[in-house]
Structures are given as C-alpha cells and as structure tokens.
Design a protein around this motif. Structure first.
Motif, mmCIF file in Angstrom:
data_model
loop_
_atom_site.group_PDB
_atom_site.id
_atom_site.type_symbol
_atom_site.label_atom_id
_atom_site.label_comp_id
_atom_site.label_asym_id
_atom_site.label_seq_id
_atom_site.Cartn_x
_atom_site.Cartn_y
_atom_site.Cartn_z
ATOM 1 N N GLN A 1 -3.744 2.315 -10.207
ATOM 2 C CA GLN A 1 -3.482 1.607 -9.008
ATOM 3 C C GLN A 1 -3.239 -0.052 -9.127
ATOM 4 O O GLN A 1 -2.663 -1.229 -8.334
ATOM 5 N N VAL B 1 0.390 -2.563 -8.093
ATOM 6 C CA VAL B 1 -0.106 -3.043 -6.928
ATOM 7 C C VAL B 1 1.008 -4.787 -7.643
ATOM 8 O O VAL B 1 1.491 -4.790 -7.131
ATOM 9 N N THR C 1 0.434 -0.981 0.292
ATOM 10 C CA THR C 1 -0.244 -0.179 -0.323
ATOM 11 C C THR C 1 0.899 1.215 -0.341
ATOM 12 O O THR C 1 0.280 2.330 -0.162
ATOM 13 N N THR D 1 -6.076 -1.959 -3.089
ATOM 14 C CA THR D 1 -4.929 -3.083 -2.756
ATOM 15 C C THR D 1 -5.557 -4.391 -2.689
ATOM 16 O O THR D 1 -5.364 -5.457 -3.547
#
Length: 185
Positions: free
Chosen positions: A60, A64, A27, A38
């Motif tokens: 994102q 990740v 994160t 996440t």
C-alpha cells in the motif's frame, strides 16, 4: 457578481474540493486502499509524529507513495500551468475566448513532436519528444513575437495576426512531415 467576501469563500470551497478529489484519487484504483491507510502512508513518509508504520502494508505504501502521489502531483501542476497560461492569454488579448494556441504555441509543439518522431529520435528516451515539443513551442512564440514587434513594441492585433500566420505555417509543416513519413512507410 462576486464581492470580496464571497470570492474568498468560493476559493476556500474550491480548495477543499481539490483536497477531497486528491484524497479520492490516492485511494481509488486497481488496488483499493482505505483512506486511513493512505493518510498513514503519506504521514509516515513525511515523518509526521502520529503515524505508525503498522497502519499500512508495504504494498500500500509503494502504491500510494511511488505511483499515485507523483501522478496526482503532476496532474495538479499541469492543470495549474494550463490555467495560468490561459489566464495570461485572456489578459493579453482582453478576450475570454483566447487560448495559448492563438500565438502558435500548440502548432509549434506539434511540429516539434512530429519532427522528433520523423527523425527517429523519439525512441531514444522518453524525454526527447517533450523536449522537441517544448523547443518547437518556444521557437513558434519567438517567431510570432519577432514578426509582431515594431519599434520595440508589440501591438496586440499584430501579435494576433502573426500568431495565426505562424500557427498555420507550422500546421502545414506538420502535415508535410506526416505525409512524408507515410510515404516512406
């Protein structure tokens, strides 16, 4: 010391701590991603049923899944392998201060890496230098075992002395290569 029951609790707590640190590492960074996003990105990529694609952005998910997750997995694997190699050395030598470098592994890897740089092959691919380092460490261990073996057996003290000798020899070779490289430049 520890009894079996408290040892299992301790290992369980360490595992929970590992999961917490792994979640934090996924994160935190240049781009802050909330824990829920996440976990949603990971769950969606793994095909788990309760995770929706709308819980995270494509940016994102890319950060990740393609940047942070491989880095975390490699870090876990490297840490585990270093721990195992240290435990093996401590078990072989019956000494809690023993490490893999005591049989020449570290100096062999350093010699291999410096040799790849000296030959100019390290710039060809990102895998050349690690391959040379791995081959150097394997050759150093093979030489150490060859020097220590007597009548099909390897006495621990002889292995220790052979490892120190091979480590010093390869340290000298590494220093010589570095000196030669500096003189050429």
């Amino acid at each position: 010391m520890f009894n079996r029951k408290s040892g299992k609790k301790f290992i369980f707590l360490l595992f929970i701590g590992l999961l917490i640190v792994a979640a934090i590492s996924l994160t935190c960074g240049q781009i802050k991603i909330p824990l829920h996003n996440t976990l949603s990105a990971i769950g969606y990529q793994l095909g788990l049923p309760f995770f929706d694609k709308n819980d995270f952005t494509q940016e994102q998910m890319a950060v990740v899944w393609y940047i942070r997750m491989p880095r975390m997995v490699v870090g876990l694997l490297v840490g585990a392998s270093l721990g195992i190699s240290g435990a093996v050395m401590q078990g072989i030598f019956s000494n809690p201060l023993a490490d893999p470098g005591i049989i020449g592994v570290s100096s062999g890897a350093a010699t291999g890496a410096v040799l790849s740089i000296a030959l100019g092959w390290a710039t060809e691919s990102m895998f050349v230098m690690p391959a040379f380092a791995f081959c150097g460490s394997v050759c150093a261990v093979a030489l150490t075992v060859f020097l220590a073996m007597r009548n099909g057996k390897i006495p621990v003290m002889t292995l220790l002395l052979a490892g120190v000798a091979v480590g010093m020899l390869l340290g000298a070779v590494t220093s010589g290569l570095l000196t030669f490289m500096n003189e050429q430049k």
